[in-house]
Design an enzyme around this catalytic site. Structure first.
Site, PDB file in Angstrom:
ATOM      1  N   CYS A  64       6.554  55.068   9.588  1.00 23.58           N
ATOM      2  CA  CYS A  64       7.603  54.324   8.868  1.00 23.58           C
ATOM      3  C   CYS A  64       8.368  55.205   7.892  1.00 23.58           C
ATOM      4  CB  CYS A  64       6.972  53.149   8.120  1.00 23.58           C
ATOM      5  SG  CYS A  64       8.163  52.204   7.143  1.00 23.58           S
ATOM      6  N   ARG A  67       9.050  53.731   3.611  1.00 21.30           N
ATOM      7  CA  ARG A  67       7.906  53.496   2.734  1.00 21.30           C
ATOM      8  C   ARG A  67       8.167  53.624   1.236  1.00 21.30           C
ATOM      9  NH1 ARG A  67       3.443  57.279   5.177  1.00 21.30           N
ATOM     10  NH2 ARG A  67       5.104  58.231   6.407  1.00 21.30           N
ATOM     11  N   TRP A 235      13.711  45.610   6.416  1.00 21.28           N
ATOM     12  CA  TRP A 235      15.039  45.396   6.988  1.00 21.28           C
ATOM     13  C   TRP A 235      15.264  46.468   8.045  1.00 21.28           C
ATOM     14  CZ3 TRP A 235      14.420  46.053   1.605  1.00 21.28           C
ATOM     15  CH2 TRP A 235      14.494  47.387   1.183  1.00 21.28           C
ATOM     16  N   GLU A 240      17.739  51.777  14.907  1.00 21.78           N
ATOM     17  CA  GLU A 240      16.768  51.028  15.722  1.00 21.78           C
ATOM     18  C   GLU A 240      17.505  50.137  16.721  1.00 21.78           C
ATOM     19  OE1 GLU A 240      14.572  49.547  11.945  1.00 21.78           O
ATOM     20  OE2 GLU A 240      13.063  49.619  13.541  1.00 21.78           O
TER      21      GLU A 240
END
Ligand code: ARG
Length: 360
Positions: A64, A67, A235, A240
């Site tokens: 991720c 973070r 979000w 992506e």
């Protein structure tokens, strides 16, 4: 077995209470946990432990890039829910509260943990909100990634509309009883129609995506306790959607159509039409979400935020672990600092884990 659980619990309690500046409570809490494990075979996290444990799991998520915001996670404690009806309602409530009219709140809802390795609650969906995929004579309609799960829903009695963007129903399983299927009320699902800041024809592609990326098929493990149903969301980062979901050849595969809207010459790879189409598609995603006032982050900003996360953690003398191949964005990766760094992909607890799909 029980000793192994106590050891994992102890490791977590020590780190958790130290971080929360409550080290003086460690020994009494450990005595309590030992007693509960001896009497019941397990132990129950306090609200503070659950909340901080979930935040730590996010902080330790090597894949991720988002973070920096780990400490802002809203943790909903729904461990007491046992009725399918109330769990479904709680999932819908998660969607509403986390969507927050577009100002997305990072959120996790934690349901009852496994008992003796057995799931008490399991969500079959990969994400709370996801588009169906249908195999037809004309090829796949909708999201190819959802074809198998869509079939499962149909076997359970659901009927889709064979559209490109049909929202899948929630599928919930309690212990080993039959899964329960429920359509999500349309009005609580926020979606963004995609348009391009300059090219008027872009909207004719009739593309859209949903606002809330909420992973619902991973487990959350804190101090040896496994929460098999703990859906969480942040979000979206634009890529992506624009560089993967809508662009991958085995997903919506939109690059040829985007290229055509922009009159790009697609006769040679060396004309870089795919790269140009990717950039325009990603501009459209970011522009449309911003125009609709739905939280989204571009990959350059996300990388800078990740750099701040790395600095913060260094300051606190915690090592940042990471998975380089996931952390780099899928477009212009070398334009971010992440590309030029090495990351240690070690697994640190608490964390989130993939689980074997319950169907299959
Ligand atoms: N990559 C997944 C998707 O496109 C979502 C994963 C979680 N993403 C996030 N921004 N929290 O649907």
């Amino acid at each position: 077995m029980l000793n192994a659980l106590f050891d994992k619990g102890k490791k977590f309690i020590v780190q958790c209470y130290t971080e929360k500046n409550k080290a003086e409570m460690i020994s009494s809490r450990l005595t309590e946990i030992e007693k509960e494990i001896n009497e019941t075979g397990s132990y129950t996290h306090s609200m503070m432990e659950l909340e901080h444990g979930a935040k730590m799991a996010w902080r330790n998520s090597n894949k991720c890039i988002g973070r920096l915001f780990w400490d802002t996670l809203t943790v909903r404690d729904k461990r007491h829910l046992t009725e399918a009806q109330e769990i479904i309602e709680s999932l819908e409530q998660h969607i509403v509260e986390a969507t927050n009219k577009g100002k997305i709140k990072p959120m996790i809802t934690v349901f009852a943990p496994q008992q003796k390795g057995t799931d008490q609650v399991r969500i079959w969906n990969h994400q709370l909100v996801r588009y169906a995929g249908y195999e037809t004579e004309l090829g796949i309609i909708g999201d190819p990634m959802s074809v198998r799960f869509t079939e499962v829903c149909e076997e359970l009695g659901w009927e889709g509309e064979n559209g490109h963007f049909d929202i899948l129903p929630l599928v919930l399983q309690l212990k080993d009883s039959e899964p329960i299927l429920r359509d999500i009320p349309k009005k609580i699902i926020m979606e963004v129609d995609l348009e391009h800041p300059e090219n008027d024809q872009f909207k004719d592609l009739q593309l859209k995506w949903y606002a809330l990326p909420a992973i619902s098929d991973m487990s959350l493990e804190i101090g040896g306790i496994v929460y098999s149903a703990a859906p969480f969301n942040g979000w979206y980062m634009g890529t992506e959607i624009g560089a993967r979901n809508l662009a991958d050849q085995d997903r919506y595969n939109m690059l040829p159509k985007v290229a055509s809207i922009f009159d790009l010459d697609i006769s040679r790879h060396s004309f870089l039409w795919k790269d140009r189409a990717l950039v325009e598609l990603n501009r459209a995603v970011l522009y449309s979400y911003q125009k609709a006032r739905v939280s989204i982050v571009d990959h350059h900003t996300a990388a800078e935020q990740f750099k701040r996360f790395e600095r913060n953690e260094k300051e606190l003398e915690r090592e940042v672990t990471g998975n380089w191949s996931w952390l780099i964005p899928p477009i212009s990766p070398a334009a971010t600092h992440i590309f030029h760094h090495n990351y240690n992909d070690e697994l640190i607890m608490p964390n989130f884990f993939y689980q074997k799909p319950p169907y299959e």
